[in-house]
Design a protein around this motif. Structure first.
Motif, PDB file in Angstrom:
ATOM      1  N   ILE A   1      20.891  42.135  60.717  1.00 27.61           N
ATOM      2  CA  ILE A   1      20.586  41.265  59.575  1.00 27.61           C
ATOM      3  C   ILE A   1      21.759  40.403  59.111  1.00 27.61           C
ATOM      4  CG2 ILE A   1      18.763  42.788  58.722  1.00 27.61           C
ATOM      5  CD1 ILE A   1      20.717  43.899  56.687  1.00 27.61           C
TER       6      ILE A   1
ATOM      7  N   ALA B   1      18.842  49.620  54.807  1.00 26.28           N
ATOM      8  CA  ALA B   1      20.135  49.368  55.450  1.00 26.28           C
ATOM      9  C   ALA B   1      21.201  50.352  54.975  1.00 26.28           C
ATOM     10  CB  ALA B   1      20.583  47.929  55.179  1.00 26.28           C
TER      11      ALA B   1
ATOM     12  N   THR C   1      17.789  37.088  56.098  1.00 31.66           N
ATOM     13  CA  THR C   1      18.203  38.475  55.870  1.00 31.66           C
ATOM     14  C   THR C   1      19.639  38.591  55.364  1.00 31.66           C
ATOM     15  OG1 THR C   1      18.843  38.678  58.220  1.00 31.66           O
ATOM     16  CG2 THR C   1      16.609  39.360  57.601  1.00 31.66           C
TER      17      THR C   1
ATOM     18  N   LEU D   1      20.833  41.797  51.426  1.00 30.78           N
ATOM     19  CA  LEU D   1      21.549  43.079  51.354  1.00 30.78           C
ATOM     20  C   LEU D   1      22.340  43.143  50.056  1.00 30.78           C
ATOM     21  CD1 LEU D   1      22.225  45.725  52.851  1.00 30.78           C
ATOM     22  CD2 LEU D   1      24.295  44.575  53.696  1.00 30.78           C
TER      23      LEU D   1
ATOM     24  N   LEU E   1      17.899  50.848  58.818  1.00 29.25           N
ATOM     25  CA  LEU E   1      17.909  49.497  59.380  1.00 29.25           C
ATOM     26  C   LEU E   1      19.328  49.161  59.811  1.00 29.25           C
ATOM     27  CD1 LEU E   1      16.455  46.740  59.875  1.00 29.25           C
ATOM     28  CD2 LEU E   1      17.159  46.106  57.546  1.00 29.25           C
TER      29      LEU E   1
ATOM     30  N   ALA F   1      11.967  42.135  48.665  1.00 35.41           N
ATOM     31  CA  ALA F   1      12.656  42.047  49.958  1.00 35.41           C
ATOM     32  C   ALA F   1      14.082  42.580  49.850  1.00 35.41           C
ATOM     33  CB  ALA F   1      12.662  40.598  50.437  1.00 35.41           C
TER      34      ALA F   1
ATOM     35  N   THR G   1      15.120  45.931  51.928  1.00 32.87           N
ATOM     36  CA  THR G   1      16.182  45.742  52.919  1.00 32.87           C
ATOM     37  C   THR G   1      17.412  46.569  52.571  1.00 32.87           C
ATOM     38  OG1 THR G   1      15.424  43.485  53.341  1.00 32.87           O
ATOM     39  CG2 THR G   1      17.648  44.039  54.058  1.00 32.87           C
ATOM     40  N   SER G   2      17.786  46.605  51.309  1.00 28.42           N
ATOM     41  CA  SER G   2      18.996  47.313  50.895  1.00 28.42           C
ATOM     42  C   SER G   2      18.842  48.817  51.051  1.00 28.42           C
ATOM     43  CB  SER G   2      19.336  46.965  49.441  1.00 28.42           C
ATOM     44  OG  SER G   2      19.552  45.581  49.295  1.00 28.42           O
TER      45      SER G   2
END
Length: 263
Positions: free
Chosen positions: A40, A30, A59, A63, A35, A22, A26-27
């Motif tokens: 987030i 983003a 979230t 990050l 994203l 995750a 996500t990183s």
């Protein structure tokens, strides 16, 4: 090769694997603009909107730092959470790990929002995981980059490296250490040395146990068994292996009957 990689991936500790994946996904999305960051970050006022944006509670821990941090942060998160998941006797059940993440994460969010005003908290969670993972490693040695140090000094080595590379993250990391120490006090130090009488001040809620319990349906070589729910009497049925009659009970009360066209 790809099948071996996927096999190794699925054999990794599930909670550590899920968290690291995750963070990485996500990183990457983003930091490369796929994203929006505005979706987030954590802001408590967003929790009271309609509908409440409760995903920000999760979230805001996903990050990583930019550039090299996209690789290092998921690695460290996986390394220390997998240690808790596989070798730490204090976390013998999955729900114990989940409750740890909830309570420590809540502490980090609360302290940061009150005193520091932060919006993302992954660095605090990583150092909290590290602090907790090394508590039972007194006398052992660990490698931190190119150095070998006592395991219990690893969190402070992380603080020192942040001082050299990214000093702005140090207050967040300090809150992570405080959160981990608070959790250790509530679940281990107070029950053992205080007046707690051996009971944890942060017991794992029973609803988390029901949340992560073994699924009711599982496969067998001779069919599919259905585990009865709590309080439900077992009927002993196994689909694919039943020896009972397929006729309704009402049919079993009939007589022998007569053949059509017979006497």
């Amino acid at each position: 090769m790809s099948s071996e990689i996927m096999a190794a991936y699925w054999q990794a500790p599930p909670m550590a694997r899920t968290l690291a994946t995750a963070i990485l996904v996500t990183s990457i999305t983003a930091h490369f603009g796929l994203l929006p960051i505005g979706w987030i970050y954590f802001d408590e006022s967003r929790l009271f909107k309609l509908p409440p944006e409760i995903w920000r509670l999760v979230t805001s821990f996903l990050l990583s730092s930019p550039q090299l941090g996209i690789v290092l942060d998921p690695y460290f998160a996986y390394q220390y959470l997998s240690q808790l998941e596989t070798t730490n006797p204090k976390f013998s059940r999955k729900e114990d790990i989940l409750w740890y993440l909830i309570t420590v994460g809540g502490f980090i969010i609360t302290v940061n929002r009150i005193f520091l005003g932060g919006y993302f908290f992954l660095q605090g969670l990583i150092i909290a995981l590290c602090y907790t993972a090394v508590q039972d490693s007194r006398g052992a040695k660990s490698n931190f980059f190119f150095f070998t140090v006592p395991s219990q000094l690893i969190p402070y080595c992380m603080l020192l490296s942040s001082l050299l590379m990214n000093p702005m993250v140090i207050p967040l990391q300090v809150t992570g250490i405080l959160a981990a120490h608070w959790h250790d006090f509530m679940t281990r130090l107070w029950p053992e040395f205080g007046a707690g009488g051996g009971s944890s001040l942060l017991p794992t809620p029973t609803f988390l146990s029901r949340l992560v319990e073994t699924p009711r349906v599982f496969q067998r070589e001779y069919g599919t068994a259905i585990r009865p729910g709590t309080g439900t009497p077992s009927t002993g049925r196994t689909t694919g292996a039943s020896t009972s009659s397929v006729l309704p009970d009402s049919w079993k009360t009939r007589g022998s009957g007569h053949r059509l066209g017979g006497d």
